[in-house]
Write an enzyme that holds these catalytic residues in place. Structure first.
Site, PDB file in Angstrom:
ATOM      1  N   ASP A 173       0.792  -1.093   0.087  1.00  0.00           N
ATOM      2  CA  ASP A 173       0.062   0.125   0.079  1.00  0.00           C
ATOM      3  C   ASP A 173       0.968   1.192  -0.146  1.00  0.00           C
ATOM      4  OD1 ASP A 173      -2.025   1.880   0.039  1.00  0.00           O
ATOM      5  OD2 ASP A 173      -3.167   0.531   1.557  1.00  0.00           O
TER       6      ASP A 173
HETATM    7  C1  BGC Z   1      -5.054   3.469   0.249  1.00  0.00           C
HETATM    8  C2  BGC Z   1      -5.134   2.399  -1.134  1.00  0.00           C
HETATM    9  C3  BGC Z   1      -4.963   3.360  -2.443  1.00  0.00           C
HETATM   10  C4  BGC Z   1      -3.411   4.001  -2.228  1.00  0.00           C
HETATM   11  C5  BGC Z   1      -3.209   4.808  -3.193  1.00  0.00           C
HETATM   12  C6  BGC Z   1      -3.646   4.161   0.087  1.00  0.00           C
HETATM   13  O1  BGC Z   1      -3.674   5.274   1.271  1.00  0.00           O
HETATM   14  O2  BGC Z   1      -4.984   2.536   1.292  1.00  0.00           O
HETATM   15  O3  BGC Z   1      -6.294   1.848  -1.216  1.00  0.00           O
HETATM   16  O4  BGC Z   1      -4.831   2.369  -3.457  1.00  0.00           O
HETATM   17  O5  BGC Z   1      -3.488   4.833  -1.180  1.00  0.00           O
HETATM   18  O6  BGC Z   1      -3.933   5.844  -3.263  1.00  0.00           O
END
Ligand code: BGC
Length: 727
Positions: A263
């Site tokens: 993530d």
């Molecule tokens: C989220 C993800 C997301 C990523 C990119 C993170 O904060 O948990 O689900 O895809 O950011 O924006």
């Protein structure tokens, strides 16, 4: 030819076709693997490592010398996110990136219609390709463990089977458009509070029966090309460097050959993450991309012999494999994509229309006959609020968003007097990473309430658009409680006193407390965050042009303390640790086993017509452990309008050496029927799927004995049960 001989020949031909297809597959796979090996053999270590970390917010570098293209990733699960600047989170200001916005995950799951999940996947794939994206970061499929999790709206359900069916359809469709999905968040990201530091503990059985199946189905049936590791820890180790999750389960047991990415800013080490199977580092909060864990430090670790070259090659192979599977080396044959077509908008409308759940309709107040009604009061901030742009990473710069008031005015405003009043004001503020902005957002504004009461008195019908917004249902923080904020309970009470024909439409993506309003108003329709077509769908549902057919994908408790994690006091955990003591008893598994009556049960939803489910049978009385149960039932539309019912098959194992939930969903089918029409549907359940995870044996176990198959239209409304035995 006799029937059996014909069947034999047919079976033989099918086998030959399947064998030929498999052989073709293997030839293609072998060629691909050869090409991957050849490319890797030509790459320098820095080139290899450049493929294993981002070079900006959402891109990974190309290796131009070898014609390896740049990789483009984008959020998110219910629409392609607008272009973000390469090196900061501001929008890039493009003019071609307004997208189709679907209702988020809980709404999709509420349709109980995998065909819609498939349709959504197609649209997302086409729009992602139009925007030249290679990976779309979704679906989000974490289990809804608590009503308070801020991201419940993005996820789908408390039930792993419902999640699996929807996710598999979504993934297959999206990837058919030459875009990879990223199934997220692997694993147990069931709360936002301390999501980047909390250590989740659960039994092996809860892992296997509740938290894994959605991911397992996404990978083994859906063929997901990438997976996103969650922020949190699991049993002491970060999910992005968790040997058990990433090597043992993901790679070995599930045979995952795609890319495991972090993530955004969830990498913590170089060596451990590299050795435990992480492939791609995204979003790390260090300005110089060369300083990231999987950049220069990885080169150094290889040079010092701490990470074998073979481990780096394995990661590069995973990256190249996903690139090849999505035709990145074959651009001329790749999906070109489309944006904002009428079909895309229709798909968004269909999801919103099929998602809405009719919770209550006393005296058949709904549908409203707008040709007879002279005046309606439309009340509430959610009548005019647009939601597509909220929620954080799943936010969408939508091409347009129709609010309920827009649609009601447009569709009925020429003949019906529409008295709009605000009713309540949004008093909260969204603050990333904290739910402090929700505090104190419950002040009563008697001026607004009095106005609403006046409008309600002057109108034949009052419709209150109530619920939440993305200050509450959002990534990065959880809700503080399950209440309807902004004094909505009082507003609804006062309006209902003034006008007995009061309808409440709840717009929200997670359970809210309805105990203060269910006995005050005759009708409640839950219409979720409805995406760009929200208003059109809700207006058509209110007028009866569309008959509600959604079913709750989660239980709505009477109060938070009914809910398992809260009853046991283990949400959001203490001292950065959370232990899932409710174990396998998540959602309705808890309510039904503990005989707790919720406000509205899992799987529940009314219709403007009536249905009966009858003639429930299984094809045999006794089954072997490798067999499949073929169950059947007849669904009849007993009312006078076209509509759809969801036949839900639950299974109980009354005598077992371990505690089993009272019942578990094992099959379902949504059936569309004209008035008076009858359809017989088949519901198959593999006996193997009746197993529990036996911690002693470290294996799935179906104990011989009786099982009860139950058919119904919610977990609490079973119309018929059939006993079968497993030998
Ligand atoms: C989220 C993800 C997301 C990523 C990119 C993170 O904060 O948990 O689900 O895809 O950011 O924006």
């Amino acid at each position: 030819m006799k029937g059996t001989a014909r069947q034999f020949v047919f079976g033989f031909i099918c086998m030959m076709i399947a064998a030929a297809a498999n052989a073709q597959h293997t030839v293609k796979d072998n060629k691909q693997e050869e090409k991957i090996r050849s490319l890797i053999s030509q790459m320098t270590l820095p080139e290899k490592v450049s493929l294993l970390h981002a070079n900006s917010k959402f891109y990974v570098s190309a290796v131009k010398r070898l014609n390896i293209p740049e990789w483009a990733l984008s959020d998110g699960p219910h629409g392609v996110r607008a272009e973000i600047n390469r090196d900061n989170w501001a929008y890039a200001g493009w003019t071609n990136d307004s997208a189709t916005c679907f209702p988020p995950g809980t709404a999709l799951a509420a349709t109980w219609n995998p065909r819609l999940a498939y349709g959504r996947g197609i649209v997302l794939g086409e729009e992602a390709r139009f925007r030249k994206k290679d990976i779309l970061l979704g679906p989000g499929i974490n289990i809804i463990r608590s009503p308070l999790c801020g991201r419940n709206f993005e996820y789908m359900s408390e039930d792993p089977f419902l999640i699996s069916r929807m996710a598999v359809a979504y993934i297959k469709a999206l990837q058919s458009k030459d875009v990879a999905v990223s199934v997220k968040h692997w694993l147990a990201n069931n709360q936002e509070e301390h999501r980047d530091s909390v250590d989740v503990n659960m039994s092996e059985r809860a892992l296997r029966e509740i938290y894994l199946p959605g991911f397992k189905a996404s990978i083994t049936e859906g063929g997901a090309y990438t997976v996103m590791a969650a922020y949190n820890k699991f049993r002491g180790d970060w999910c992005s460097e968790n040997e058990y999750l990433n090597r043992q389960i993901l790679r070995k047991e599930l045979g995952f050959k795609g890319v495991l990415m972090t993530d955004w800013s969830a990498a913590h080490t170089t060596e451990k993450a590299a050795l435990t199977g992480l492939d791609l580092e995204m979003g790390t909060d260090k300005k110089d991309y060369n300083d990231w864990y999987f950049a220069n430090p990885l080169i150094k670790a290889v040079e010092e012999g701490k990470v074998p070259m073979a481990v780096v090659d394995e990661k590069v192979a995973n990256v190249l494999r996903v690139m090849m599977n999505t035709k990145m080396f074959d651009e001329s044959n790749r999906e070109k994509g489309k944006m904002n077509t009428p079909e895309h908008q229709r798909a968004a409308y269909n999801d919103a229309a099929e998602a809405a759940v009719l919770l209550q309709n006393n005296g058949n107040l709904l549908p409203l006959n707008f040709t007879k009604i002279k005046s309606i009061a439309v009340i509430g901030d959610n009548a005019t609020r647009k939601h597509c742009g909220g929620g954080l990473s799943s936010e969408i710069k939508t091409l347009y968003e129709i609010t309920p008031l827009d649609a009601i005015q447009k569709k009925f405003g020429t003949t019906v007097k529409i008295n709009f009043v605000q009713g309540y004001e949004k008093q909260s503020n969204f603050k990333e990473g904290s739910n402090a902005g929700q505090a104190g957002a419950d002040k009563l504004d008697w001026k607004l309430i009095d106005e609403a009461v006046k409008a309600a008195k002057e109108s034949e019908v009052a419709i209150i658009f109530a619920g939440l917004n993305h200050d509450f249902d959002t990534e990065s923080s959880d809700k503080q409680n399950m209440d309807l904020p902004y004094g909505q309970d009082v507003l609804i009470r006062e309006v209902a006193k003034a006008n007995p024909n009061t309808i409440v439409v709840i717009i929200a993506g997670s359970p809210v407390k309805l105990s203060g309003i269910v006995y005050r108003v005759p009708a409640i329709l839950w219409s979720w965050f409805g995406g760009m077509e929200a208003g059109n769908a809700v207006a058509d549902l209110l007028s009866g042009k569309v008959n509600p057919s959604g079913k709750l994908p989660f239980t709505i408790p009477v109060s938070l303390d009914q809910s398992p994690a809260h009853a046991l006091g283990n949400f959001p955990g203490r001292n950065l640790k959370v232990n899932y003591e409710e174990d396998i008893l998540v959602g309705y598994r808890w309510f039904d086993t503990k005989k707790i009556v919720p406000q509205f049960p899992f799987g529940y939803g009314l219709s403007y017509t009536g249905f009966s489910i009858s003639n429930f049978t299984a094809d045999k009385a006794t089954y072997g452990k490798t067999e499949t149960i073929h169950a059947k039932c007849t669904v009849k539309n007993t009312g006078s309008s076209y509509g759809a019912e969801v036949a839900q098959l639950y299974v109980s194992d009354p005598v077992c050496s371990v505690l089993r939930p009272e019942k578990e969903l094992k099959a379902f089918e949504k059936v569309f029927l004209q008035p008076g029409e009858t359809k017989t549907i088949e519901l198959d359940v593999k006996v193997a799927d009746l197993a529990f995870y036996d911690e002693a044996k470290k294996a799935w176990n179906v104990e011989a004995g009786d099982f009860i198959l139950q058919i119904g239209n919610s977990s609490r409304n079973i119309s018929k049960s059939v006993k079968i035995s497993i030998k």
